[in-house]
Design an enzyme around this catalytic site. Sequence first.
Site, PDB file in Angstrom:
ATOM      1  N   ASP A   1       0.877  -1.157   0.000  1.00  0.00           N
ATOM      2  CA  ASP A   1       0.000   0.000   0.000  1.00  0.00           C
ATOM      3  C   ASP A   1       0.927   1.223   0.000  1.00  0.00           C
ATOM      4  O   ASP A   1       2.148   1.102   0.192  1.00  0.00           O
ATOM      5  CB  ASP A   1      -0.947   0.003   1.197  1.00  0.00           C
ATOM      6  CG  ASP A   1      -2.135   0.937   0.955  1.00  0.00           C
ATOM      7  OD1 ASP A   1      -2.063   1.783   0.041  1.00  0.00           O
ATOM      8  OD2 ASP A   1      -3.133   0.838   1.690  1.00  0.00           O
TER       9      ASP A   1
HETATM   10  C1  BGC Z   1      -4.944   3.430   0.188  1.00  0.00           C
HETATM   11  C2  BGC Z   1      -5.033   2.527  -1.020  1.00  0.00           C
HETATM   12  C3  BGC Z   1      -4.879   3.354  -2.275  1.00  0.00           C
HETATM   13  C4  BGC Z   1      -3.545   4.076  -2.219  1.00  0.00           C
HETATM   14  C5  BGC Z   1      -3.266   4.945  -3.437  1.00  0.00           C
HETATM   15  C6  BGC Z   1      -3.693   4.299   0.165  1.00  0.00           C
HETATM   16  O1  BGC Z   1      -3.752   5.274   1.155  1.00  0.00           O
HETATM   17  O2  BGC Z   1      -4.973   2.668   1.367  1.00  0.00           O
HETATM   18  O3  BGC Z   1      -6.255   1.832  -1.030  1.00  0.00           O
HETATM   19  O4  BGC Z   1      -4.975   2.551  -3.408  1.00  0.00           O
HETATM   20  O5  BGC Z   1      -3.526   4.923  -1.081  1.00  0.00           O
HETATM   21  O6  BGC Z   1      -4.122   6.025  -3.479  1.00  0.00           O
END
Ligand code: BGC
Length: 748
Positions: free
Chosen positions: A679
Amino acid sequence: MSEAGLSPLAQGISLPVEGEKYNSPGSIDVIRRAGDEAIVLLKNDDEVLPIKDERVAVFGRCQINTFFVGYGSGGDVKPTRKVSILDGIKSAGINYDTELARAYKAWCPDHIPDEGTWGKWPFSFPEMPVSDELMQAASDSCEKAVVVIGRAAGEDRDNTLTKGSFFLTDEEEALLEKVDKAFENVIVLLNIGGPIDFTWLKKYSNLKGLLIVWQLGQEMGHAVADVLTGRVSPSGHLAQTIAEKYDDYPSAAHFGDPDSNEYKEGVRVGYRGLKEALFPFGYGLSYTTFDTQVLDYKETAHTFEFRTEITNTGKRSGKGLVQLYATIPGYDFRTLVGYGKSDELAPGESEVILLPVKKVQVSIYDTDSESFVIQKGFYEFFIGDTPYDTTVKAGQATVTDDIVVQKCESITEGSEKLKERIHDRLPAPVETIVQEQISFDDVRAGKYSLDDFIAQMTPAELSDLSRGEGDMDSPNAIKGNAGVFGGITPALKKKDIPIINTSDGPSGLRVCRYSSLLPIGTAVASTWNRRLTEELYSSEADDMKHYGVDVLLGPGMNIQRNPLCGRNFEYYSEDPYLSGMTATAAVRGIQSKGAAACIKHFACNNQETNRYRNSSDVDEKTLREIYLKPFEIAIRESSPKCIMTSYNQINGVWAHYNYDLVKTVLRKEWGYEGLVMTDWWMQLADSPEFPGVKNNAYRIRAGVNILMPGALTRGDVGFVHDSDPENYLTLGELQENARYILNFILLR
Ligand code: BGC
């Protein structure tokens, strides 16, 4: 998430939309149809719905300030239009109180809702007080009242047990009370992303109709009006339990701890932990009635097969749902093992629905033997409208001996075993055989093998390949993207490795372009319609193709363990099978046009409070049967090209450093060959097993291929490698890591 030097997008600032208005062909239609089928009718006393020719008074500001989606990376989509509930009512020709609507239209712009900032999203908007005179005028001229109550939630913030979040506000209760006094027929529409408190329901004797209309994306108002008018009979069913009160949820006492979240309810999540509920999982009424018969049941070597027939026994046409539940020896609850939704059936019409159940679906994890076992014993199957409904027995089976269906290795046993495992399985390096300089295009053309190419890559190149470019909103992809990886350095580019871009998210593309805004995940699961789900997400794949997006960061598919989780709206269900099968359909849709889906967040990302550090403490059986299961189903059934690890720790080990989660379960047990990414950024840490192995080296050793969106200075500790695995990452590990990334690029 605010860090100097990062792009505005990475700091959670929504960027403005640019470019031509665009809607992919068919998306408007499929979004509306998905909305139609997602709406759940919970109560319809005296057939207060559908609205016939009566005049209705519509209350609640969310008729205008409708919540179309939640907040955070799962929202922030810029559609060409957003049809509010009032706009939908108007365009469907419903006879509504225009005076009252005018009052709301005048009040709302003077009380513009505060949309908050990243992680400080609003849960609800302040409500307009309705004067006695206005109420009187409305009840004098209208036979029915519709009250819209809205709730929102978002990433990085959980709901709270407060008024305005899980509970109704005093203003909302006052409005309901007034409307209930003034009208004999009250219909409440809940414009929500997940269950809220429902204890208010029994207070209002004229409240006869109750619909959860969720957050249905850009065509929301049309879908709501379709159901209100009866153009469409509601066919949505709950994908999660609505308990009488918060304390009844099995996880209620063990949710929200910022450091350690103990999953004390074990496998008894949602309906598995209750004997009854206010509105149980699977519940959903229609304007018509259905009857389901089991025509045939047979057991084969690997399946239990049910031929059922569903008949519309009512007076209106509609779609019916067949739900199949099994009893499993040792468990005192029934488990969803199959479902099928009919096409639109006219009164008297029937449809045959086949429900094949793989025997592995009734296997459970045996902690002693470390395996999934179909236990010896007696199994029964029921067709029911909820797991508690046993009126139609569908079949039974006796298993005479335990059958081991998957031998596993315990992944919660701690460091010593893990260290041994890692040592034993260190991949051997590939050696340079070909002397001529190979480019990636040569591999693509079949002139050399991928390993020939990898063998020529320097450690620095292998290391660069394991990280994204560094920030969101890369100049190397569409504006507003979530980041890129692949050929991001001159050396990698020189080898012809292309740049791969990623974008959020589960309810539509989060880029600075017009794109379709889909219903939220919870709503999609409520359709219980896999074909429609696939069609819906394939419309998102059209947007991806149009804007050249390679990887969609979705679907989100964590289990809805507790109604307070702020990202539940993005997720599907409390049930692993329904979550897994809905995600399967979503992935098939996204990947139908060549793009890649990235299922997320692997795993146990079930709360947002302190999500970067919190540890989900969960026993092995629960982990495997409830929280990993949906991912396993989606992987086996739809081969998503990518998977994203979660921010949180699982039993004290961050998912992005979790060797057992990734290498033991995902790779070895499930045979996953796709790409694993973190993530967005990760916590820095040293490996407890190999203290010299830190941050990115620790991540790669765990099998997490790419740090997204990349390094900047964070985590870029410049790991070294040599043949001393106690203290360094080995060349073999770095090469194996590159193989997954390049293989993904080759096959894409
Ligand atoms: C989230 C993800 C997301 C990523 C990119 C993170 O903060 O948990 O689900 O895809 O950011 O935006």
